[in-house]
Design an enzyme around this catalytic site. Structure first.
Site, PDB file in Angstrom:
ATOM      1  N   ARG A   3       0.818  -1.213   0.000  1.00  0.00           N
ATOM      2  CA  ARG A   3       0.000   0.000   0.000  1.00  0.00           C
ATOM      3  C   ARG A   3       0.853   1.264   0.000  1.00  0.00           C
ATOM      4  NH1 ARG A   3      -4.653   0.774   4.482  1.00  0.00           N
ATOM      5  NH2 ARG A   3      -2.834   1.243   5.784  1.00  0.00           N
TER       6      ARG A   3
ATOM      7  N   LYS B 110      -2.623   6.822   0.819  1.00  0.00           N
ATOM      8  CA  LYS B 110      -2.496   7.231   2.226  1.00  0.00           C
ATOM      9  C   LYS B 110      -1.509   8.399   2.305  1.00  0.00           C
ATOM     10  CE  LYS B 110      -2.284   5.117   6.845  1.00  0.00           C
ATOM     11  NZ  LYS B 110      -3.666   5.460   7.247  1.00  0.00           N
TER      12      LYS B 110
ATOM     13  N   GLU C  68     -16.143   6.998   3.821  1.00  0.00           N
ATOM     14  CA  GLU C  68     -15.287   6.720   4.976  1.00  0.00           C
ATOM     15  C   GLU C  68     -15.887   7.262   6.264  1.00  0.00           C
ATOM     16  OE1 GLU C  68     -11.158   6.976   4.969  1.00  0.00           O
ATOM     17  OE2 GLU C  68     -10.939   5.840   3.132  1.00  0.00           O
TER      18      GLU C  68
END
Length: 339
Positions: free
Chosen positions: A81, A183, A219
């Site tokens: 990720r 992220k 989210e």
């Protein structure tokens, strides 16, 4: 070495540990990296991380098991990720072996900071990648730093697994084709103000809807949403602007393979909340935050209860928590032993 740490009452706040890992990328390659004691970075004032947000990060934990050994939970997924995030903002990949080795080195060097089994506390690791060097134009940095530091953190829930309430935000955390699934720090900077507004109104955090139509749940604060339907299906949103949570995908596997549930990634319409008997938010820090209710259009929609965690949510939590601490056998490859 003895530490004066009250393991039972740790919060989620910075504690300086003994060593951290640092590696530099220059002229097209990474150096070997090293452990250092200094917790301050010295970087150019013209670093792209400071001006243009060229940076990304990860979060994972080390767990002390009943026999005293230490393990990481799916660090290969964090390695994958961080590289997906890095590519989105034109930074070099960190080789997966290098990432996992750096995490292991940091845990071993700070072993006495790994909380004891049974305390509910863990050692939180924060790997990050930043653009540095002398550069003032809007372009990728000439050099990059990859670092990993750690700190002991307490269990997210002081009073056990207790539901909390959320409110739907009018703000977006990411654009439809923006950096939502990476992220990167900018996503979190964008969430600070909506979070503060939610807390001032008495909620734990806010829930973001899809930026294009504002009709679908995306989210929950900095976590992923899931719901348990009244016919016992595990449902979670699918969207290109959601950060793909490693915890969420782990829970999807557990729901299917351990609990025998049907699992679906699909749109979750905010006007159809009554399809869910239970709901929760999931992520590394809390594992699962049960959602008591969601405030939307002037009304609070309550799921299972505002005070008690639902039975399926509890089973999911106990199974994943058990795998992480070595009390439940996990799927092959999920656990990486450090010691």
């Amino acid at each position: 070495m003895s530490l004066n740490i009250d393991w039972e009452n740790l919060g989620f706040s910075y504690i300086k540990t003994d060593y951290r890992y640092i590696s530099k990328w220059k002229d097209g390659q990474w150096d070997n990296g090293e452990l250092v004691k200094d917790n301050n970075l010295t970087i150019s004032e013209a670093s792209t991380a400071l001006h243009y947000g060229q940076q990304c990060f990860e979060g994972l934990k080390a767990y002390r098991t009943k026999d005293g050994s230490i393990q990481l939970f799916r660090p290969d997924e964090n390695a994958k990720r961080i590289n997906r995030s890095a590519r989105r903002v034109l930074m070099p990949d960190v080789p997966e072996e290098k990432f996992i080795d750096a995490c292991k080195q940091v845990v071993k060097a700070n072993e006495h900071f790994v909380p004891p089994y049974g305390s509910g506390a863990t050692l939180y690791l924060r790997p990050f990648l930043i653009g540095v060097g002398d550069n003032i134009g809007v372009k990728p940095a000439p050099e990059f730093l990859f670092c990993v530091f750690c700190l002991p953190v307490g269990p997210y829930f002081k009073g056990g697994l207790t539901p909390v309430n959320f409110i739907i935000s009018e703000y977006d955390r990411a654009a439809p084709y923006g950096t939502g699934e990476a992220k990167v720090g900018g996503n979190y900077a964008a969430s600070l103000y909506p979070h503060e507004l939610a807390v001032k109104q008495g909620f734990a955090d806010c829930i973001y809807l899809d930026p294009a139509t504002h009709t679908k749940i995306e989210e929950v604060g900095a976590a992923n949403f899931f719901g348990i339907t009244k016919d016992n299906k595990f449902i979670t949103p699918q969207s290109p602007s959601i950060l793909p949570s490693i915890t969420k995908y782990s829970l999807m596997h557990i729901a299917s393979e351990y609990l025998g549930m049907e699992v679906e990634e699909r749109d979750v319409l905010v006007d159809h909340l009554d399809e869910f008997a239970e709901a929760g938010a999931c992520g590394t820090a809390a594992v699962i935050t049960p959602i008591g209710g969601i405030h939307h259009k002037g009304k609070l929609h309550v799921f299972h209860s505002e005070t008690e965690v639902g039975p399926v949510t509890k089973k999911l939590y106990d199974t994943l928590y058990g795998i992480q601490f070595g009390d439940v056998k996990g799927p092959e490859g999920w656990i990486v032993k450090v010691k």
